[in-house]
Design a protein around this motif. Structure first.
Motif, PDB file in Angstrom:
ATOM      1  N   TYR A  25       0.831  -1.195   0.000  1.00  0.00           N
ATOM      2  CA  TYR A  25       0.000   0.000   0.000  1.00  0.00           C
ATOM      3  C   TYR A  25       0.876   1.261   0.000  1.00  0.00           C
ATOM      4  CZ  TYR A  25      -4.655  -1.939   0.722  1.00  0.00           C
ATOM      5  OH  TYR A  25      -5.855  -2.546   0.561  1.00  0.00           O
TER       6      TYR A  25
ATOM      7  N   ALA B  36      -3.858   7.697  -0.872  1.00  0.00           N
ATOM      8  CA  ALA B  36      -5.138   7.427  -0.227  1.00  0.00           C
ATOM      9  C   ALA B  36      -4.970   7.322   1.282  1.00  0.00           C
ATOM     10  CB  ALA B  36      -5.740   6.141  -0.784  1.00  0.00           C
ATOM     11  N   ILE B  37      -3.920   6.595   1.681  1.00  0.00           N
ATOM     12  CA  ILE B  37      -3.706   6.420   3.121  1.00  0.00           C
ATOM     13  C   ILE B  37      -3.398   7.750   3.792  1.00  0.00           C
ATOM     14  CG2 ILE B  37      -2.198   5.395   4.852  1.00  0.00           C
ATOM     15  CD1 ILE B  37      -1.973   2.966   3.085  1.00  0.00           C
TER      16      ILE B  37
ATOM     17  N   THR C 149      -4.263  10.748   2.775  1.00  0.00           N
ATOM     18  CA  THR C 149      -5.471  11.583   2.832  1.00  0.00           C
ATOM     19  C   THR C 149      -6.392  11.095   3.938  1.00  0.00           C
ATOM     20  OG1 THR C 149      -5.288  11.583   0.436  1.00  0.00           O
ATOM     21  CG2 THR C 149      -7.215  12.658   1.374  1.00  0.00           C
ATOM     22  N   ALA C 150      -6.619   9.778   3.992  1.00  0.00           N
ATOM     23  CA  ALA C 150      -7.493   9.228   5.027  1.00  0.00           C
ATOM     24  C   ALA C 150      -6.963   9.595   6.409  1.00  0.00           C
ATOM     25  CB  ALA C 150      -7.592   7.709   4.884  1.00  0.00           C
TER      26      ALA C 150
ATOM     27  N   PHE D 180      -7.660  13.226   7.120  1.00  0.00           N
ATOM     28  CA  PHE D 180      -9.076  13.506   7.375  1.00  0.00           C
ATOM     29  C   PHE D 180      -9.547  12.949   8.719  1.00  0.00           C
ATOM     30  CE2 PHE D 180     -10.890  14.224   2.823  1.00  0.00           C
ATOM     31  CZ  PHE D 180      -9.909  15.184   2.612  1.00  0.00           C
ATOM     32  N   LEU D 181      -8.923  11.838   9.131  1.00  0.00           N
ATOM     33  CA  LEU D 181      -9.413  11.159  10.333  1.00  0.00           C
ATOM     34  C   LEU D 181      -8.686  11.562  11.608  1.00  0.00           C
ATOM     35  CD1 LEU D 181     -10.023   7.557   8.995  1.00  0.00           C
ATOM     36  CD2 LEU D 181     -11.701   8.950  10.180  1.00  0.00           C
TER      37      LEU D 181
ATOM     38  N   ILE E 173      -7.935  14.344  13.361  1.00  0.00           N
ATOM     39  CA  ILE E 173      -8.526  15.191  14.406  1.00  0.00           C
ATOM     40  C   ILE E 173      -9.800  14.584  15.006  1.00  0.00           C
ATOM     41  CG2 ILE E 173      -9.462  17.473  14.931  1.00  0.00           C
ATOM     42  CD1 ILE E 173      -7.459  18.590  12.907  1.00  0.00           C
ATOM     43  N   PRO E 174     -10.742  14.107  14.150  1.00  0.00           N
ATOM     44  CA  PRO E 174     -11.916  13.461  14.761  1.00  0.00           C
ATOM     45  C   PRO E 174     -11.522  12.319  15.685  1.00  0.00           C
ATOM     46  CG  PRO E 174     -12.264  13.727  12.403  1.00  0.00           C
ATOM     47  CD  PRO E 174     -10.871  14.179  12.687  1.00  0.00           C
ATOM     48  N   MET E 175     -10.563  11.515  15.259  1.00  0.00           N
ATOM     49  CA  MET E 175     -10.147  10.383  16.067  1.00  0.00           C
ATOM     50  C   MET E 175      -9.549  10.839  17.392  1.00  0.00           C
ATOM     51  SD  MET E 175     -10.199   7.267  16.310  1.00  0.00           S
ATOM     52  CE  MET E 175     -10.104   5.961  15.144  1.00  0.00           C
TER      53      MET E 175
ATOM     54  N   VAL F  61     -10.066  13.690  19.002  1.00  0.00           N
ATOM     55  CA  VAL F  61     -11.122  14.237  19.864  1.00  0.00           C
ATOM     56  C   VAL F  61     -11.911  13.100  20.507  1.00  0.00           C
ATOM     57  CG1 VAL F  61     -13.302  15.540  19.828  1.00  0.00           C
ATOM     58  CG2 VAL F  61     -11.316  16.413  18.601  1.00  0.00           C
TER      59      VAL F  61
END
Lengths: 308, 279
Positions: A14, A23-24, A26-27, A30-31, A33-35, A37
């Motif tokens: 990968y 892709a990794i 970007t993911a 994106f993830l 900060i939510p993760m 928090v």
């Protein structure tokens, strides 16, 4: 050889392929900060609660006073916690026999789009959007022995009610608050049930009428069975919500007098937080958590069985 | 729906519904009208029209020097709007990554978020307090905002992800061909297309944040940070014997929620039930 190499597309590959690497990345971007928090403010505290629950700790200094399951023994031998947990189950039980049937009856009527149905729906749902604190304070006024409703209206017919403090007696405080819970939440259940009814195809009903079914039979034998998943959902909400009850109790006398309206969460706040027994309070939290998880699993098992 | 002609049944139905509607509205109306009375009249004539008709209670509550009503209103609005904004942004990014980017461990991460649906905030609240204390977030707006955002995330991500999944693949392909990066695709195409679901999660977050009391009660100590529900509680205990004044405060505290409800009723009911039914 080349074929074999292609088959083994492992994790490291990968990172080798530029598109996958992209892709990794970007993911991850994106993830992240939510993760973070979610981990800091939800997951970590839940585990901490389990950890704290084994200690005697006032919230200051370090955790050194390990007590094993002492806190839990203390909880389950405390008659006040007994009162609290019984009150929680009373809320569940009474909601099942009063609130859900009431909401269901109203929903059955209102789902038939007659003149004014929307106005009634608007009115019945209104208490739900108020905060529990506001609802509780308004009703404290309604129950107030000097200026409230029983002194001006009820006392004319039932003399001993004059100056009776509904929220001031350990035997009446719970029932009085429960009335407010019905007032505040029957509209929510009504709206959920109406949404469930609207997903039942009109053809079902038309076919039933052609077969000469009357209204009572229609509701009892056709609508209700089809509505079962929605009713179960409503019950589930009502149960999980009742284990969280705090605000309204706090606004209407803080669970007193004599712990008459104590719930598990008010108990946790009073005996864990206000007295700085954070270990003990965390143990109460763990108990509430276990009960909630238990109910959720039961619910899932129950609904899964229904579906299969 | 099929109408049946039974007139008596119908009028009984109407009578019961109207009675129930009056019972539902009565406490709120008594508070509204009671705010225009003085204590003597409230005691003697609960249901009567205010006589004399007093504006003083409402004026006192609104007077910045006599009550902190506007400050509490401001605090509630600030906390609510920040909570909603952060929630919408974070769950859009997470929902996008979990629905439209292929990477190893995606389902695992999604399930990890889903488990959060089972965690009631009350359970975490004591350790959360300790945590926020060590982060110096006690008595700070963000001490309320961040946990509120965090506890709403699982439901929001679940709703957003299932909506994003339905956006056709062709759209993404043509956007990529036109040179769109994934960030641009999300911000310029996916988010504008997803207004229904974003409205739903925004409304759920608004109602939750606006009405919450337990968390702010623990986190906020100074009166200058008090939210509206906290303001109601502190005002009611400050003026225990002046019910007309307290009723005026409660009525004014209800106004924003009631106006919002009247304007956005359709979205509120749809949002709350879709959040519920999809679970």
């Amino acid at each position: 050889m080349g074929l074999q190499h292609k088959k083994k597309f492992g994790l490291m590959d990968y990172f080798r392929s530029p598109i996958q690497r992209n892709a990794i990345l970007t993911a991850f971007a994106f993830l992240a900060i939510p993760m973070l928090v979610y981990l800091i403010f939800v997951v970590f505290p839940i585990f901490q609660a389990a950890y704290f629950s084994l200690y005697k700790w006032n919230g200051l200094g370090s955790l050194t006073d390990f007590r094993g399951i002492d806190n839990f023994t203390k909880i389950f031998t405390d008659p006040i916690f007994g009162k609290a947990i019984i009150n929680n189950f009373k809320i569940v039980f009474l909601s099942l026999i009063f609130q859900i049937p009431l909401s269901l009856m109203i929903a059955l009527v209102i789902a038939r789009r007659f003149k004014g149905a929307v106005i009634f729906r608007t009115i019945f749902f209104l208490p739900y959007i108020l905060s529990e604190v506001i609802a509780g304070t308004i009703w404290s006024f309604v129950y107030n022995p000097q200026i409230g409703i029983q002194n001006t209206v009820l006392a004319d017919w039932i003399p001993w009610l004059a100056n009776f403090q509904f929220l001031g007696h350990q035997d009446t405080v719970f029932a009085s608050i429960f009335v407010v819970l019905i007032w505040k939440y029957f509209g929510l259940h009504m709206v959920i049930l109406i949404a469930g009814m609207q997903s039942i195809p009109v053809e079902v009903e038309e076919a039933a009428y052609i077969d000469g079914v009357n209204k009572w039979q229609l509701n009892w034998h056709i609508i209700l069975p089809l509505l079962k998943p929605t009713i179960l959902l409503s019950i589930f909400f009502s149960i999980v919500g009742s284990f969280q009850t705090f605000d309204i109790i706090w606004a209407m006398g803080r669970g007193d007098p004599v712990n008459g309206a104590e719930t598990m969460v008010t108990y946790m706040y009073k005996y864990g937080f206000q007295r700085f027994q954070l270990g003990f309070g965390s143990a109460v939290a763990v108990v509430i958590f276990m009960i909630t998880i238990g109910v959720s699993l039961l619910y899932q098992k129950f609904t899964a069985e229904k579906e299969s | 729906m099929i109408v049946d002609g039974n007139k008596t049944a119908k009028s009984i139905q109407y009578t019961l519904l109207i009675a129930l509607a009056v019972l539902t509205l009565l406490p709120m109306l008594l508070a509204l009208v009671g705010g225009f009375k003085n204590l003597a009249q409230l005691r003697l004539d609960l249901f009567g029209w205010p006589d004399p008709f007093l504006w003083e209670n409402y004026v006192d509550v609104l007077h910045p020097k006599r009550s902190r009503f506007f400050l509490s209103l401001f605090n509630s609005m600030l906390i609510m709007s920040t909570t909603v904004m952060l929630g919408v942004i974070l769950s859009s990014f997470a929902g996008f990554a979990l629905s439209r980017i292929k990477f190893p461990g995606r389902e695992l991460i999604f399930n990890f978020f889903l488990v959060g649906l089972l965690f009631p905030p009350a359970v975490a609240i004591l350790p959360l307090y300790v945590q926020l204390k060590s982060m110096y977030l006690l008595d700070n707006y963000f001490g309320v905002i961040l946990p509120q955002v965090a506890f709403a995330l699982p439901m929001q991500i679940m709703l957003v992800r299932s909506f994003f999944k339905q956006i056709p693949m062709e759209l993404e392909e043509s956007a990529t061909i036109d040179g769109c990066t994934q960030l641009q695709f999300l911000v310029r195409i996916v988010i504008p297309l997803s207004k229904p679901v974003l409205t739903t999660i925004a409304i759920l977050a608004m109602v939750g944040s606006w009405n919450s009391y337990f968390l702010p009660l623990l986190i906020l100590n100074s009166e200058k940070y008090f939210t509206l529900p906290m303001g109601v509680m502190s005002f009611a205990s400050q003026y225990v014997y002046n019910w007309p004044l307290v009723l005026a405060y409660i009525t004014l505290a209800m106004v924003p929620a009631v106006i919002f409800y009247m304007l956005a009723q359709k979205y509120i009911i749809e949002g709350l039930t879709s959040g519920a039914v999809k679970q």
